[in-house]
Design a protein around this motif. Sequence first.
Motif, PDB file in Angstrom:
ATOM      1  N   LEU A 146      -5.230  25.417  25.092  1.00 51.71           N
ATOM      2  CA  LEU A 146      -5.340  24.552  26.026  1.00 51.71           C
ATOM      3  C   LEU A 146      -6.678  25.046  27.093  1.00 51.71           C
ATOM      4  CD1 LEU A 146      -2.158  23.910  27.680  1.00 51.71           C
ATOM      5  CD2 LEU A 146      -3.597  22.113  26.496  1.00 51.71           C
ATOM      6  N   PHE A 147      -6.803  26.348  27.142  1.00 49.49           N
ATOM      7  CA  PHE A 147      -8.092  27.104  27.870  1.00 49.49           C
ATOM      8  C   PHE A 147      -9.418  26.838  27.120  1.00 49.49           C
ATOM      9  CE2 PHE A 147     -10.591  30.741  28.801  1.00 49.49           C
ATOM     10  CZ  PHE A 147     -10.748  30.498  30.220  1.00 49.49           C
ATOM     11  N   VAL A 148      -9.344  26.737  26.000  1.00 54.53           N
ATOM     12  CA  VAL A 148     -10.560  26.430  25.131  1.00 54.53           C
ATOM     13  C   VAL A 148     -10.960  25.027  25.213  1.00 54.53           C
ATOM     14  CG1 VAL A 148     -11.574  26.280  22.609  1.00 54.53           C
ATOM     15  CG2 VAL A 148     -10.172  28.323  23.474  1.00 54.53           C
ATOM     16  N   ILE A 149      -9.923  23.953  25.288  1.00 56.34           N
ATOM     17  CA  ILE A 149     -10.168  22.770  25.318  1.00 56.34           C
ATOM     18  C   ILE A 149     -10.656  22.282  26.616  1.00 56.34           C
ATOM     19  CG2 ILE A 149      -9.114  20.470  25.655  1.00 56.34           C
ATOM     20  CD1 ILE A 149      -7.321  21.094  23.401  1.00 56.34           C
ATOM     21  N   GLY A 150     -10.148  23.139  27.867  1.00 57.61           N
ATOM     22  CA  GLY A 150     -10.691  22.944  29.300  1.00 57.61           C
ATOM     23  C   GLY A 150     -12.069  23.233  29.360  1.00 57.61           C
ATOM     24  N   GLN A 151     -12.378  24.265  28.597  1.00 57.06           N
ATOM     25  CA  GLN A 151     -13.562  24.834  28.720  1.00 57.06           C
ATOM     26  C   GLN A 151     -14.764  23.927  27.824  1.00 57.06           C
ATOM     27  OE1 GLN A 151     -14.606  29.020  27.596  1.00 57.06           O
ATOM     28  NE2 GLN A 151     -14.292  29.448  29.849  1.00 57.06           N
ATOM     29  N   ILE A 200     -14.309  20.628  27.756  1.00 55.48           N
ATOM     30  CA  ILE A 200     -14.607  19.624  28.571  1.00 55.48           C
ATOM     31  C   ILE A 200     -15.433  19.834  29.463  1.00 55.48           C
ATOM     32  CG2 ILE A 200     -13.308  17.957  29.922  1.00 55.48           C
ATOM     33  CD1 ILE A 200     -10.710  18.359  28.552  1.00 55.48           C
ATOM     34  N   TYR A 201     -15.251  21.041  30.079  1.00 51.93           N
ATOM     35  CA  TYR A 201     -16.388  21.665  31.264  1.00 51.93           C
ATOM     36  C   TYR A 201     -17.894  21.390  30.717  1.00 51.93           C
ATOM     37  CZ  TYR A 201     -18.929  24.717  34.412  1.00 51.93           C
ATOM     38  OH  TYR A 201     -19.849  25.348  34.965  1.00 51.93           O
ATOM     39  N   LEU A 202     -17.991  21.995  29.557  1.00 50.49           N
ATOM     40  CA  LEU A 202     -19.139  22.253  29.076  1.00 50.49           C
ATOM     41  C   LEU A 202     -19.827  20.756  28.417  1.00 50.49           C
ATOM     42  CD1 LEU A 202     -18.907  25.195  26.684  1.00 50.49           C
ATOM     43  CD2 LEU A 202     -19.960  25.185  28.657  1.00 50.49           C
ATOM     44  N   SER A 203     -18.988  19.908  28.112  1.00 47.74           N
ATOM     45  CA  SER A 203     -19.432  18.505  27.601  1.00 47.74           C
ATOM     46  C   SER A 203     -19.848  17.911  28.907  1.00 47.74           C
ATOM     47  CB  SER A 203     -18.312  17.829  27.144  1.00 47.74           C
ATOM     48  OG  SER A 203     -17.808  18.576  26.048  1.00 47.74           O
ATOM     49  N   ARG A 204     -19.144  17.963  29.883  1.00 49.83           N
ATOM     50  CA  ARG A 204     -19.419  17.462  31.372  1.00 49.83           C
ATOM     51  C   ARG A 204     -20.988  17.831  31.852  1.00 49.83           C
ATOM     52  NH1 ARG A 204     -14.019  16.736  34.668  1.00 49.83           N
ATOM     53  NH2 ARG A 204     -12.877  15.124  33.355  1.00 49.83           N
ATOM     54  N   HIS A 205     -21.067  19.127  31.924  1.00 47.39           N
ATOM     55  CA  HIS A 205     -22.188  19.730  32.153  1.00 47.39           C
ATOM     56  C   HIS A 205     -23.658  19.547  31.481  1.00 47.39           C
ATOM     57  CE1 HIS A 205     -24.581  22.876  34.135  1.00 47.39           C
ATOM     58  NE2 HIS A 205     -25.084  23.175  32.695  1.00 47.39           N
ATOM     59  N   LEU A 206     -23.212  19.402  30.220  1.00 47.31           N
ATOM     60  CA  LEU A 206     -24.518  18.930  29.261  1.00 47.31           C
ATOM     61  C   LEU A 206     -24.947  17.591  29.460  1.00 47.31           C
ATOM     62  CD1 LEU A 206     -23.306  21.049  25.814  1.00 47.31           C
ATOM     63  CD2 LEU A 206     -25.227  21.545  27.321  1.00 47.31           C
ATOM     64  N   LYS A 207     -23.717  16.664  29.702  1.00 41.11           N
ATOM     65  CA  LYS A 207     -23.930  15.373  29.861  1.00 41.11           C
ATOM     66  C   LYS A 207     -24.857  15.265  31.309  1.00 41.11           C
ATOM     67  CE  LYS A 207     -21.641  10.653  30.567  1.00 41.11           C
ATOM     68  NZ  LYS A 207     -20.253  10.338  30.496  1.00 41.11           N
ATOM     69  N   ASP A 208     -24.484  16.043  32.253  1.00 42.61           N
ATOM     70  CA  ASP A 208     -25.127  15.873  33.755  1.00 42.61           C
ATOM     71  C   ASP A 208     -26.504  16.402  33.472  1.00 42.61           C
ATOM     72  OD1 ASP A 208     -22.733  14.851  34.595  1.00 42.61           O
ATOM     73  OD2 ASP A 208     -22.152  16.755  35.452  1.00 42.61           O
ATOM     74  N   ALA A 209     -26.703  17.423  32.611  1.00 45.58           N
ATOM     75  CA  ALA A 209     -28.039  17.932  32.474  1.00 45.58           C
ATOM     76  C   ALA A 209     -28.951  17.027  31.703  1.00 45.58           C
ATOM     77  CB  ALA A 209     -27.818  19.187  31.606  1.00 45.58           C
ATOM     78  N   ARG A 210     -28.471  16.100  31.018  1.00 44.97           N
ATOM     79  CA  ARG A 210     -29.126  15.233  30.465  1.00 44.97           C
ATOM     80  C   ARG A 210     -29.835  14.017  31.375  1.00 44.97           C
ATOM     81  NH1 ARG A 210     -25.231  14.550  25.414  1.00 44.97           N
ATOM     82  NH2 ARG A 210     -25.694  16.395  24.132  1.00 44.97           N
TER      83      ARG A 210
END
Length: 208
Positions: free
Chosen positions: A191-196, A198-208
């Motif tokens: 669950l912790f890895v999945i949470g991370q 998701i966090y990385l996916s959102r951050h990378l999406k915002d960076a684009r």
Amino acid sequence: MKFLFDLFPVILFFGSFSWAKSHIATAQAIADKYLSMFVAGNSIPESSVPILLATALAIVASVLQIVYLLARRRKIEATLWVSLIVITVFGGATIYFGSEEFIKWKPTVLYWLFGAALLIASLAFRKNLIRSMMEKKVQLPDPVWKKLNVAWIVFFAFMGVLNLYVAFWGGYETATWVSFKLFGGVGLMFLFVIGQSIYLSRHLKDAR
């Protein structure tokens, strides 16, 4: 496959403990034959058979992991070496003294060693180990790498305390702790890895 390979000693620990609890007479005979020579007093009480047998098999599984990787000339990660040393020391003490308390400390020691490694590397050497492991696959700003490193340190610290609670402070039986070691520990890590992720996916999406 790598996940299952790394998890093999834990799965074997759970499986052998559960089997020994259900087949105590056979497990006692096996323990008396193969483990009694390593136990102080050369006597294994029936109540200690499942945890001692499971511990011995987990140690053997950890050694076989290293042997397999050496035979295949594959890189052996530092975490595997650390895990082997910790389970050999605490598992060996469990078998010799016939006390389950030592092996119950093993996950906590392992979690805290990993957390301490991340913390010391960051503070003393200005090195982000999480970044070192992941930066070839993903590019992130320095503040994000710092947050990920801190998150792992906090997670390892929390897991170490949680293991102590289930093992000693919560009044649970050893069988409950064994189940938690596999399903609870691995589940929370997942669950912790999945949470991370998701966090990385959102951050990378915002960076684009």
